[in-house]
Write an enzyme that holds these catalytic residues in place. Structure first.
Site, short mmCIF file in Angstrom:
data_model
loop_
_atom_site.label_atom_id
_atom_site.label_comp_id
_atom_site.label_asym_id
_atom_site.label_seq_id
_atom_site.Cartn_x
_atom_site.Cartn_y
_atom_site.Cartn_z
N VAL A 83 4.59 1.06 1.66
CA VAL A 83 4.77 -0.21 2.36
C VAL A 83 5.03 -1.47 1.62
O VAL A 83 4.10 -1.74 0.71
CB VAL A 83 3.80 -0.45 3.37
CG1 VAL A 83 3.83 -1.76 4.39
CG2 VAL A 83 3.45 0.87 4.30
N GLY A 123 0.64 -1.07 0.05
CA GLY A 123 0.06 -0.10 0.07
C GLY A 123 0.83 1.24 -0.02
O GLY A 123 2.04 1.24 0.30
N ASP A 154 -6.86 9.54 11.23
CA ASP A 154 -8.09 8.61 11.38
C ASP A 154 -7.93 7.24 11.07
O ASP A 154 -6.84 6.65 10.27
CB ASP A 154 -9.08 9.09 10.16
CG ASP A 154 -8.38 9.18 8.52
OD1 ASP A 154 -9.33 8.74 7.71
OD2 ASP A 154 -7.13 9.68 8.57
N LYS A 202 8.26 -0.07 5.40
CA LYS A 202 7.73 1.23 5.28
C LYS A 202 8.88 2.10 4.64
O LYS A 202 9.63 2.41 5.51
CB LYS A 202 7.23 1.98 6.47
CG LYS A 202 6.30 3.02 6.26
CD LYS A 202 5.55 3.54 7.46
CE LYS A 202 4.84 5.08 7.13
NZ LYS A 202 3.86 5.34 8.22
N GLY A 224 0.86 5.45 1.40
CA GLY A 224 0.46 6.67 2.20
C GLY A 224 0.70 7.74 1.46
O GLY A 224 1.23 7.98 0.57
N SER A 225 0.47 9.00 2.35
CA SER A 225 0.72 10.35 1.96
C SER A 225 2.32 10.61 1.69
O SER A 225 2.79 11.26 0.83
CB SER A 225 0.18 11.29 2.84
OG SER A 225 0.80 11.22 4.30
#
Length: 576
Positions: free
Chosen positions: A460, A453, A569, A474, A455-456
């Site tokens: 990962v 995946g 979140d 990561k 992220g910002s």
């Protein structure tokens, strides 16, 4: 293009940001033997002109945005054109939105073809019977597509096949007996499909098998005894089916197995004591069955155990105190059973929370486990009057006996604490830091196939180190101004967090050009997949357990840690 580089043999342009179409003129490079355009941003159809490269051995187009041609036919016609490449050995087109059907001509590809990877390509329809003509194929990966129909019986023609993965499709029907003729098969993954019927008794004849993944199907039968003849089996996952019957005692033949998951089935009866003979077992789950009887004392012999889940059964009796000797145990769950007696408090049990023991008949122990305090047995004398001499004799005898029992208990407890150091306990030790080269090798050069995946500020990847252990890596995108600061903040905060429901930081790798964290690998996948995909099922109690676990982690971040942690979140795409 051919006029400029007429003698070019290898075109190697992977992991760039190249865009546009793959030019048809690439066929003018008539001496090309290898084309690797992996992980770019190419769009448009895969050129049929690639079939003119008669010397081509390797074609790797993985991780782009390539499509089939715009013709009215849904077939992937470029595969038909590649049948002219009589020396083709490796064909890898995974992670492209091809959105088409495998042509029947796939069986006419080169008999030299050894690997065919087309995972995550939105391929529809049936698997052509002609695929069984690829007699030298060693790896077939069609994972994460929309394939339907049955598993082709013609697979028995793939005598050299070592890896077969058709996971996460819509394949139905029974397991074909043709699988039993794949005598070199090492890894079988047919998980997350709609397969039904019994397990194959003949699978026990495939002695080369190391990994069997058949979870999340509709298989219904008992486990054939022949399956336990696979003495070199490492991983067995039959979870989330409708398998029934009793657990076999022959499981003791699996001397090297490291992971067994039989959860979410309908197994009944007792747990055989022979399960304790699997001393290399790391992950073991019998959760959500109909098992009864006691937890075998022999479980204390499974010295490599890290994950043990016996929840949601009808188990009775006490939790064996001998399980305190499982030094590597990190997760233990016996909730929703009928257990009674004292919860062990030594060894790994001092770190387990009350969620591991909820909803049992009469467990007792420490207050933080939300169970009653254990009452010590004592003698209560009542009745008629006795002479003073009798009372004195009884009291004296009781005091002497109590002193003897206390001394014996102290000696036993003292000896238990003096467990000798075992050299084998260091086998799974993780180094304090990983080098960039180690992480590069463990993730196959940070390939898209291992991408979990983004992220910002980081991506990962799944990493497999030399001993087979899985980690999540990561990798921070240092082209972003905030990435270095984000890495430093996560190192500072995450290294001090200690909670069973928060991913642990194992190690790190940091230099001027590269920064990464080595994290625990959550092998169950994302919660979103478990909640919304057809191949998974969570009952109401499992969903409640997940919510309790998430709430427990949040409570720790907000109140249980010295400094309150501000976090992003929560998302149900999180792995668990």
């Amino acid at each position: 293009m051919g006029h400029w580089l007429p003698n070019l043999q290898t075109l190697y342009l992977r992991f760039n940001h190249l865009t546009g179409h793959i030019p048809e003129s690439i066929s003018n490079l008539s001496k090309l033997t290898e084309i690797t355009l992996r992980s770019n941003k190419f769009t448009g159809p895969i050129p049929k002109s690639l079939g003119n490269l008669s010397l081509l051995r390797v074609l790797i187009l993985t991780g782009n945005s390539l499509t089939r041609d715009s013709s009215s036919s849904p077939e992937l016609s470029f595969i038909t054109s590649l049948t002219n490449c009589k020396h083709l050995e490796y064909l890898m087109i995974s992670d492209n939105p091809l959105d088409g059907v495998l042509p029947t001509s796939i069986g006419n590809l080169s008999t030299s073809l050894q690997e065919f990877h087309a995972a995550g390509c939105k391929i529809k329809g049936d698997i052509p019977n002609g695929i069984g003509d690829l007699s030298n194929l060693m790896t077939l990966d069609l994972t994460d597509n929309d394939l339907t129909g049955d598993v082709p019986k013609t697979l028995e023609g793939l005598h050299e096949l070592q890896g077969l993965s058709l996971a996460n499709n819509k394949i139905r029907g029974p397991l074909p007996t043709s699988l039993c003729y794949l005598y070199k098969l090492s890894s079988l993954d047919l998980s997350q499909n709609q397969l039904s019927g019994p397990l194959l008794d003949c699978m026990g004849n495939i002695t080369s098998l190391r990994k069997i993944h058949l979870y999340s199907n509709r298989l219904s039968s008992s486990i054939p005894s022949s399956l336990w003849n696979l003495k070199d089996l490492l991983v067995l996952d039959l979870s989330a089916n409708s398998l029934s019957g009793t657990l076999p005692v022959e499981v003791e033949n699996l001397k090297v197995v490291i992971s067994v998951d039989l959860s979410r089935n309908q197994f009944t009866g007792d747990i055989p004591s022979t399960f304790g003979s699997m001393q290399n077992l790391i992950n073991f789950s019998l959760a959500s069955n109909k098992l009864q009887g006691s937890i075998p004392q022999s479980f204390s012999k499974m010295i490599s155990m890290e994950w043990l889940d016996l929840s949601n059964n009808n188990l009775s009796g006490e939790i064996p105190k001998s399980l305190e000797g499982l030094q590597h145990l990190k997760y233990f769950n016996v909730s929703f059973n009928q257990l009674r007696g004292e919860i062990p408090s030594g060894g790994p049990f001092k770190d387990f929370t009350y969620q591991c023991f909820v909803s049992n008949e009469a467990l007792c122990g420490a207050p933080q486990l939300h169970v009653p305090h254990c009452q010590n047995s004592s003698s209560h004398w009542s009745g008629r009057r006795r002479t003073l001499l009798v009372i004195i004799l009884i009291i004296t005898a009781s005091l002497v006996l109590t002193m003897i029992l206390l001394v014996v208990a102290w000696i036993i407890r003292h000896k238990r604490k003096e467990v000798p150091f075992q050299a084998g306990s260091q086998l799974n030790t993780v180094p304090g830091r990983f080098s960039y080269q180690q992480l590069q090798h463990a993730t196959d050069d940070f390939s898209q196939d291992n991408l979990l995946g983004r992220g910002s500020s980081a991506s990962v990847y799944r990493a497999t180190v030399e001993n087979g252990t899985l980690f999540a890596i990561k990798v921070f995108n240092l082209r972003l101004d905030c990435a270095s600061k984000s890495f430093e903040r996560e190192c500072e905060i995450l290294r001090n967090l200690r909670h069973r429901n928060l991913t642990k930081v194992i190690s790190a790798c940091s230099n001027l050009d590269f920064k990464a964290l080595v994290l625990e690998y959550m092998q169950n996948g994302s919660l979103e997949n478990w909640l919304y995909s057809d191949g998974h099922f969570l009952d109401i109690m499992q969903r409640l357990d997940i919510m309790i676990d998430v709430a427990s982690a949040l409570e720790y971040l907000h109140h249980g840690y010295l400094t309150p942690v501000i976090h992003c979140d929560l998302k149900h795409s999180t792995s668990f």
